[in-house]
Scaffold this motif. Structure first.
Motif, mmCIF file in Angstrom:
data_model
loop_
_atom_site.group_PDB
_atom_site.id
_atom_site.type_symbol
_atom_site.label_atom_id
_atom_site.label_comp_id
_atom_site.label_asym_id
_atom_site.label_seq_id
_atom_site.Cartn_x
_atom_site.Cartn_y
_atom_site.Cartn_z
ATOM 1 N N UNK A 8 30.247 2.862 12.757
ATOM 2 C CA UNK A 8 30.550 3.645 13.964
ATOM 3 C C UNK A 8 31.829 4.460 13.775
ATOM 4 N N UNK A 9 32.850 3.837 13.225
ATOM 5 C CA UNK A 9 34.117 4.556 13.003
ATOM 6 C C UNK A 9 33.909 5.718 12.041
ATOM 7 N N UNK A 10 33.123 5.521 11.004
ATOM 8 C CA UNK A 10 32.850 6.598 10.050
ATOM 9 C C UNK A 10 32.053 7.719 10.715
ATOM 10 N N UNK A 11 31.047 7.368 11.507
ATOM 11 C CA UNK A 11 30.259 8.388 12.217
ATOM 12 C C UNK A 11 31.164 9.215 13.131
ATOM 13 N N UNK A 12 32.043 8.553 13.854
ATOM 14 C CA UNK A 12 32.958 9.253 14.764
ATOM 15 C C UNK A 12 33.805 10.259 13.978
ATOM 16 N N UNK A 28 26.736 8.322 19.974
ATOM 17 C CA UNK A 28 27.144 7.397 18.921
ATOM 18 C C UNK A 28 26.095 6.314 18.705
ATOM 19 N N UNK A 29 25.613 5.709 19.788
ATOM 20 C CA UNK A 29 24.622 4.643 19.659
ATOM 21 C C UNK A 29 23.331 5.153 19.016
ATOM 22 N N UNK A 30 22.930 6.358 19.372
ATOM 23 C CA UNK A 30 21.705 6.914 18.799
ATOM 24 C C UNK A 30 21.904 7.240 17.317
ATOM 25 N N UNK A 31 23.063 7.787 16.965
ATOM 26 C CA UNK A 31 23.331 8.076 15.558
ATOM 27 C C UNK A 31 23.406 6.791 14.738
ATOM 28 N N UNK A 32 23.930 5.728 15.329
ATOM 29 C CA UNK A 32 23.928 4.424 14.657
ATOM 30 C C UNK A 32 22.504 3.916 14.445
ATOM 31 N N UNK A 33 21.683 4.052 15.470
ATOM 32 C CA UNK A 33 20.290 3.613 15.346
ATOM 33 C C UNK A 33 19.581 4.410 14.245
ATOM 34 N N UNK A 34 19.738 5.735 14.255
ATOM 35 C CA UNK A 34 19.081 6.553 13.235
ATOM 36 C C UNK A 34 19.629 6.245 11.847
ATOM 37 N N UNK A 35 20.912 5.901 11.758
ATOM 38 C CA UNK A 35 21.482 5.476 10.471
ATOM 39 C C UNK A 35 20.804 4.201 9.993
ATOM 40 N N UNK A 52 20.493 -3.895 18.012
ATOM 41 C CA UNK A 52 20.473 -2.963 19.126
ATOM 42 C C UNK A 52 19.648 -3.587 20.234
ATOM 43 N N UNK A 53 20.004 -3.282 21.468
ATOM 44 C CA UNK A 53 19.198 -3.683 22.614
ATOM 45 C C UNK A 53 18.469 -2.464 23.139
ATOM 46 N N UNK A 54 17.315 -2.694 23.766
ATOM 47 C CA UNK A 54 16.504 -1.601 24.291
ATOM 48 C C UNK A 54 16.944 -1.187 25.682
ATOM 49 N N UNK A 55 18.005 -0.409 25.765
ATOM 50 C CA UNK A 55 18.493 0.079 27.052
ATOM 51 C C UNK A 55 17.656 1.270 27.501
ATOM 52 N N UNK A 56 17.808 1.662 28.754
ATOM 53 C CA UNK A 56 16.952 2.697 29.328
ATOM 54 C C UNK A 56 17.079 4.048 28.627
ATOM 55 N N UNK A 57 18.233 4.363 28.063
ATOM 56 C CA UNK A 57 18.396 5.650 27.390
ATOM 57 C C UNK A 57 18.291 5.542 25.875
ATOM 58 N N UNK A 58 17.829 4.389 25.392
ATOM 59 C CA UNK A 58 17.641 4.217 23.956
ATOM 60 C C UNK A 58 18.400 3.010 23.438
ATOM 61 N N UNK A 59 18.368 2.833 22.118
ATOM 62 C CA UNK A 59 19.042 1.685 21.513
ATOM 63 C C UNK A 59 20.554 1.713 21.735
ATOM 64 N N UNK A 60 21.107 0.536 22.041
ATOM 65 C CA UNK A 60 22.551 0.379 22.259
ATOM 66 C C UNK A 60 23.012 -0.878 21.538
ATOM 67 N N UNK A 61 24.144 -0.782 20.868
ATOM 68 C CA UNK A 61 24.762 -1.937 20.215
ATOM 69 C C UNK A 61 25.883 -2.460 21.091
ATOM 70 N N UNK A 101 20.886 13.597 25.194
ATOM 71 C CA UNK A 101 19.611 13.376 25.874
ATOM 72 C C UNK A 101 18.436 13.613 24.928
ATOM 73 N N UNK A 102 18.561 14.571 24.023
ATOM 74 C CA UNK A 102 17.506 14.814 23.034
ATOM 75 C C UNK A 102 17.413 13.628 22.076
ATOM 76 N N UNK A 103 18.546 13.092 21.677
ATOM 77 C CA UNK A 103 18.540 11.918 20.806
ATOM 78 C C UNK A 103 17.927 10.715 21.519
ATOM 79 N N UNK A 104 18.221 10.593 22.802
ATOM 80 C CA UNK A 104 17.607 9.533 23.598
ATOM 81 C C UNK A 104 16.093 9.688 23.590
ATOM 82 N N UNK A 105 15.631 10.903 23.822
ATOM 83 C CA UNK A 105 14.196 11.188 23.830
ATOM 84 C C UNK A 105 13.565 10.869 22.472
ATOM 85 N N UNK A 106 14.236 11.223 21.383
ATOM 86 C CA UNK A 106 13.715 10.923 20.046
ATOM 87 C C UNK A 106 13.638 9.417 19.805
ATOM 88 N N UNK A 107 14.655 8.692 20.232
ATOM 89 C CA UNK A 107 14.655 7.238 20.020
ATOM 90 C C UNK A 107 13.552 6.555 20.824
#
Length: 159
Positions: A8-12, A28-35, A52-61, A101-107
């Motif tokens: 996460x720190x590296x992605x940021x 950040x959470x979506x980029x982590x999931x795609x990573x 990751x947990x399945x939150x309403x807007x996509x995966x969340x750590x 929001x697009x990343x959320x949709x993709x996830x």
């Protein structure tokens, strides 16, 4: 193995270097999931063990959510391996310019997120972890970096 907070720190840092902007937590959470998904696709192994947990807007750590504040990781982090930096850099290049929001949709198209959401109302955050087995199945559906080949050389012909 590498910790998700280190990734996460590296992605940021990479996102800021590429865009000059502060990375919002949802992205950040979506980029982590795609990573994680693309690391499995490229290497056969996950980048990190945290879930990751399945939150309403996509995966969340939750591991990242607990230590992320205003676009920064608030605990000490370590460098990640060079081969993982390569994958993260490609994920940031491929997905980083898309809005959250697009990343959320993709996830939401991935079965790992869909399976973790079973039985939940659409506006309810879930606590069910995404299965690594399901993330592996999602990873098997992609071929990392084909988009880069297509962008520069046209369609790849396997014949």
């Amino acid at each position: 193995m590498t910790r998700i907070i280190d990734v996460a720190a590296y992605i940021i840092r990479q996102y800021n270097a590429v865009t000059g902007e502060i990375l919002d937590e949802m992205k950040l959470h979506k980029l982590l999931y795609f990573t994680q998904r693309e690391t499995i696709a490229a290497t056969g192994e996950p980048a990190f063990n945290e879930v990751f947990e399945g939150w309403k807007y996509g995966p969340v750590s939750r591991a990242v959510r607990d230590v992320c504040f205003e676009g920064k990781i608030t605990v000490p982090t370590k460098e990640i391996p060079e081969e993982l930096k390569y994958i993260v850099n490609n994920v940031v290049f491929e997905y980083g310019l898309l809005d959250s929001w697009k990343l959320s949709e993709l996830s939401h198209k991935d079965s790992s997120w869909q399976n973790a959401r079973k039985g939940l109302n659409p506006d309810e955050n879930g606590e069910v972890p995404l299965s690594l087995y399901d993330i592996r199945a999602d990873a098997a559906k992609i071929r990392p970096y084909d988009h880069v080949w297509d962008m520069y050389y046209g369609e790849f012909d396997e014949a």
